[in-house]
Design an enzyme around this catalytic site. Sequence first.
Site, PDB file in Angstrom:
ATOM      1  N   ARG A 226       0.805  -1.237   0.000  1.00 38.82           N
ATOM      2  CA  ARG A 226       0.000   0.000   0.000  1.00 38.82           C
ATOM      3  C   ARG A 226       0.832   1.279   0.000  1.00 38.82           C
ATOM      4  NH1 ARG A 226      -4.069   0.256   4.483  1.00 38.82           N
ATOM      5  NH2 ARG A 226      -3.066  -1.530   5.495  1.00 38.82           N
TER       6      ARG A 226
ATOM      7  N   LYS B  14       9.151  -0.715   2.281  1.00 39.18           N
ATOM      8  CA  LYS B  14       8.380   0.101   3.234  1.00 39.18           C
ATOM      9  C   LYS B  14       9.197   0.563   4.431  1.00 39.18           C
ATOM     10  CE  LYS B  14       5.117  -1.771   5.895  1.00 39.18           C
ATOM     11  NZ  LYS B  14       3.764  -2.240   6.275  1.00 39.18           N
TER      12      LYS B  14
ATOM     13  N   THR C  34       4.119 -14.265  10.119  1.00 40.49           N
ATOM     14  CA  THR C  34       4.999 -13.741  11.173  1.00 40.49           C
ATOM     15  C   THR C  34       5.699 -14.867  11.942  1.00 40.49           C
ATOM     16  OG1 THR C  34       3.073 -13.610  12.625  1.00 40.49           O
ATOM     17  CG2 THR C  34       3.718 -11.585  11.505  1.00 40.49           C
TER      18      THR C  34
ATOM     19  N   SER D 204       8.178  -4.918  15.100  1.00 43.76           N
ATOM     20  CA  SER D 204       7.916  -4.804  13.668  1.00 43.76           C
ATOM     21  C   SER D 204       8.653  -3.598  13.106  1.00 43.76           C
ATOM     22  CB  SER D 204       6.413  -4.625  13.406  1.00 43.76           C
ATOM     23  OG  SER D 204       5.751  -5.826  13.675  1.00 43.76           O
TER      24      SER D 204
ATOM     25  N   GLY E  14      -5.266  -8.867  15.706  1.00 44.47           N
ATOM     26  CA  GLY E  14      -5.440 -10.071  16.503  1.00 44.47           C
ATOM     27  C   GLY E  14      -6.064  -9.703  17.848  1.00 44.47           C
TER      28      GLY E  14
ATOM     29  N   ASN F 224      37.790  30.410  -6.116  1.00 43.30           N
ATOM     30  CA  ASN F 224      38.570  29.414  -5.362  1.00 43.30           C
ATOM     31  C   ASN F 224      38.889  28.175  -6.172  1.00 43.30           C
ATOM     32  OD1 ASN F 224      35.758  28.952  -5.300  1.00 43.30           O
ATOM     33  ND2 ASN F 224      35.987  27.522  -3.602  1.00 43.30           N
TER      34      ASN F 224
ATOM     35  N   ARG G  57      41.625  47.160 -12.320  1.00 41.17           N
ATOM     36  CA  ARG G  57      40.492  47.223 -13.248  1.00 41.17           C
ATOM     37  C   ARG G  57      40.848  48.199 -14.344  1.00 41.17           C
ATOM     38  NH1 ARG G  57      37.369  50.589  -8.668  1.00 41.17           N
ATOM     39  NH2 ARG G  57      38.087  52.652  -9.285  1.00 41.17           N
TER      40      ARG G  57
HETATM   41  C1  UD1 Z   1       0.059  -9.069  13.124  1.00 36.34           C
HETATM   42  C2  UD1 Z   1      -0.468 -10.004  14.198  1.00 36.34           C
HETATM   43  C3  UD1 Z   1      -1.742  -9.424  14.790  1.00 36.34           C
HETATM   44  C4  UD1 Z   1      -1.494  -8.021  15.323  1.00 36.34           C
HETATM   45  C5  UD1 Z   1      -0.905  -7.165  14.226  1.00 36.34           C
HETATM   46  C6  UD1 Z   1      -0.501  -5.819  14.772  1.00 36.34           C
HETATM   47  C7  UD1 Z   1       0.194 -12.187  13.441  1.00 36.34           C
HETATM   48  C8  UD1 Z   1      -0.255 -13.458  12.816  1.00 36.34           C
HETATM   49  N1  UD1 Z   1      -0.742 -11.283  13.622  1.00 36.34           N
HETATM   50  O1  UD1 Z   1      -0.910  -8.962  12.102  1.00 36.34           O
HETATM   51  O2  UD1 Z   1      -2.203 -10.246  15.832  1.00 36.34           O
HETATM   52  O3  UD1 Z   1      -2.710  -7.480  15.803  1.00 36.34           O
HETATM   53  O4  UD1 Z   1       0.268  -7.785  13.686  1.00 36.34           O
HETATM   54  O5  UD1 Z   1      -0.132  -4.974  13.718  1.00 36.34           O
HETATM   55  O6  UD1 Z   1       1.337 -12.055  13.794  1.00 36.34           O
HETATM   56  N2  UD1 Z   1       6.210  -9.880   8.339  1.00 36.34           N
HETATM   57  C9  UD1 Z   1       7.315 -10.565   7.927  1.00 36.34           C
HETATM   58  N3  UD1 Z   1       7.162 -11.736   7.283  1.00 36.34           N
HETATM   59  C10 UD1 Z   1       5.934 -12.260   7.035  1.00 36.34           C
HETATM   60  C11 UD1 Z   1       4.797 -11.542   7.471  1.00 36.34           C
HETATM   61  C12 UD1 Z   1       4.977 -10.363   8.123  1.00 36.34           C
HETATM   62  O7  UD1 Z   1       8.454 -10.124   8.139  1.00 36.34           O
HETATM   63  O8  UD1 Z   1       5.893 -13.340   6.447  1.00 36.34           O
HETATM   64  C13 UD1 Z   1       6.416  -8.593   9.052  1.00 36.34           C
HETATM   65  C14 UD1 Z   1       5.799  -7.434   8.337  1.00 36.34           C
HETATM   66  O9  UD1 Z   1       6.716  -6.843   7.447  1.00 36.34           O
HETATM   67  C15 UD1 Z   1       5.468  -6.512   9.488  1.00 36.34           C
HETATM   68  C16 UD1 Z   1       5.166  -7.470  10.634  1.00 36.34           C
HETATM   69  O10 UD1 Z   1       5.751  -8.691  10.282  1.00 36.34           O
HETATM   70  O11 UD1 Z   1       6.559  -5.721   9.856  1.00 36.34           O
HETATM   71  C17 UD1 Z   1       3.684  -7.645  10.883  1.00 36.34           C
HETATM   72  O12 UD1 Z   1       3.104  -8.114   9.695  1.00 36.34           O
HETATM   73  P1  UD1 Z   1       1.622  -7.709   9.274  1.00 36.34           P
HETATM   74  O13 UD1 Z   1       1.269  -8.416   8.039  1.00 36.34           O
HETATM   75  O14 UD1 Z   1       1.485  -6.246   9.318  1.00 36.34           O
HETATM   76  O15 UD1 Z   1       0.830  -8.276  10.521  1.00 36.34           O
HETATM   77  P2  UD1 Z   1      -0.540  -9.001  10.534  1.00 36.34           P
HETATM   78  O16 UD1 Z   1      -0.351 -10.419  10.151  1.00 36.34           O
HETATM   79  O17 UD1 Z   1      -1.518  -8.186   9.832  1.00 36.34           O
END
Ligand code: UD1
Length: 459
Positions: free
Chosen positions: A8, A15, A79, A100, A137, A391, A445
């Site tokens: 996004r 990002k 995650t 994060s 979550g 200069n 001059r």
């Molecule tokens: C996650 C949590 C959710 C919480 C929310 C808060 C999980 C399953 N859920 O949601 O409970 O309320 O964060 O914002 O953890 N990332 C990776 N690799 C991946 C996926 C994500 O590095 O495979 C990183 C993303 O870049 C980001 C962070 O993990 O920095 C969170 O990922 P995002 O997709 O925003 O979190 P959600 O799954 O939506």
Amino acid sequence: MAAGKGTRMKSKLPKVLHLLAGRALLQHVVDTAAELSARRVVVITGHGATEVEAALSGSTKATAGFDIDFVRQEPQLGTGHAVQQAVPALPDDGMVVVLSGDVPLTRADTLHALIAACGGNKLALLTIDFADPTGYGRIVRQGEVVQAIVEHKDATEAQRAITEIYSGIMAVPAARLKAWLVRLDNKNAQGEYYLTDIVKFAVADGVPVVAHKIADALQVEGVNSPVQLAALERAYQKRIALQLMEQGVRLADPARFDVRGSLQCAQDVSIDVNCVFEGQVVLGEGVRIGANCVISNVTIGAGAVIHPFTHIEGDKPGSKGHIEVGAGALIGPFARLRPGAKLGDEVHIGNFVEVKNSTLAKGAKANHLAYLGDAVVGERVNYGAGSITANYDGAFKHRTVIEADVHIGSNCVLVAPVTIGAGGTVGGGSTITKDTPAGALSVARGKQVSIANWTRPKK
Ligand code: UD1
Ligand code: CA
């Protein structure tokens, strides 16, 4: 965790490298980790990994107090899968704080409290109540006791009504974390390995789960879009502006004020609207900054006035290019101070004057339309309108020395290397190529010629 795509943002830049207050989002997170005296920081990269790793490689043991380990997560399967990649880098006797890369404004004291809640043997979750918890979550409790985190997409209607959400930040004993990570699966609505599933395992294993709930949403807000980035930027700037005003700094408008680095102010500093401060800026007592100035890496002495539209662009403190402005100096409007400008007390630099890598001693003045580059200027020198130091010969830079009490007339060219002797005067319009003796009037001059009764040609 910094492997996510950030679709996004609609940007080629990963990002977590977008800037907030002049620093990459991920750098904010790493800098916060540094405040926790972390033993090590493991950055999980994926999308744009090479670029992200290169951007952070400056944070080494010397500057941050720890080495950064990079681990790659390819492809990105959630995650839980992300943290699995970090396992080899995590010593068993440690505590792991999961952060994060796109949540930049978490405060170190909040994380200290979370770590204390973990206590080395519990699972501590950072949580918050959101009036609109959509997408997050949910913290599912039985009585007071946390039972699970259920992702929005997997939640029942009743669970979706829960307003307490998981922030994405937890503190957990490393050995426990490792044991739980191997038990994750992806049997859920998104087909991902959820880190949040470890809560269930903790409950099953009889490990206490504690929720450390905070009220300040700013600390857990993530950046997913340019709109959110701008909102967090403003919130951050407001926080800085309030801190400064509480110390007594007068800001004409805290909403039109930006610090991208650190700004240190003594008593009775006032700052007009639309100023941007970058790098490390130190303002002495009673300094006044006019509207629309961009000011980086400079130390400004007591009582100095920076008039509107001035651009000061120094290099880091400690480097040759750092800028100093002496007490009582008057700079601008429309002045430009470039790296290595060292201005003594009561120096005046007026409109459309550029100073680069030059030292001006006490009371020297260059008030209009002039250039001073690689120059050493003595006390009380008056440097005329339109004059320049030549200069650069196309290959090398050369030095101009203007000794004390010299008066340089208007529109002079001082061809460096050259020295103008103390107390000397250079006549307006001169091109000076040779050193001039002290006390002399030097003129170089074309001689003025007048032809009497000149008749202009007629058509
Ligand atoms: C996650 C949590 C959710 C919480 C929310 C808060 C999980 C399953 N859920 O949601 O409970 O309320 O964060 O914002 O953890 N990332 C990776 N690799 C991946 C996926 C994500 O590095 O495979 C990183 C993303 O870049 C980001 C962070 O993990 O920095 C969170 O990922 P995002 O997709 O925003 O979190 P959600 O799954 O939506
Ligand atoms: Ca998210």
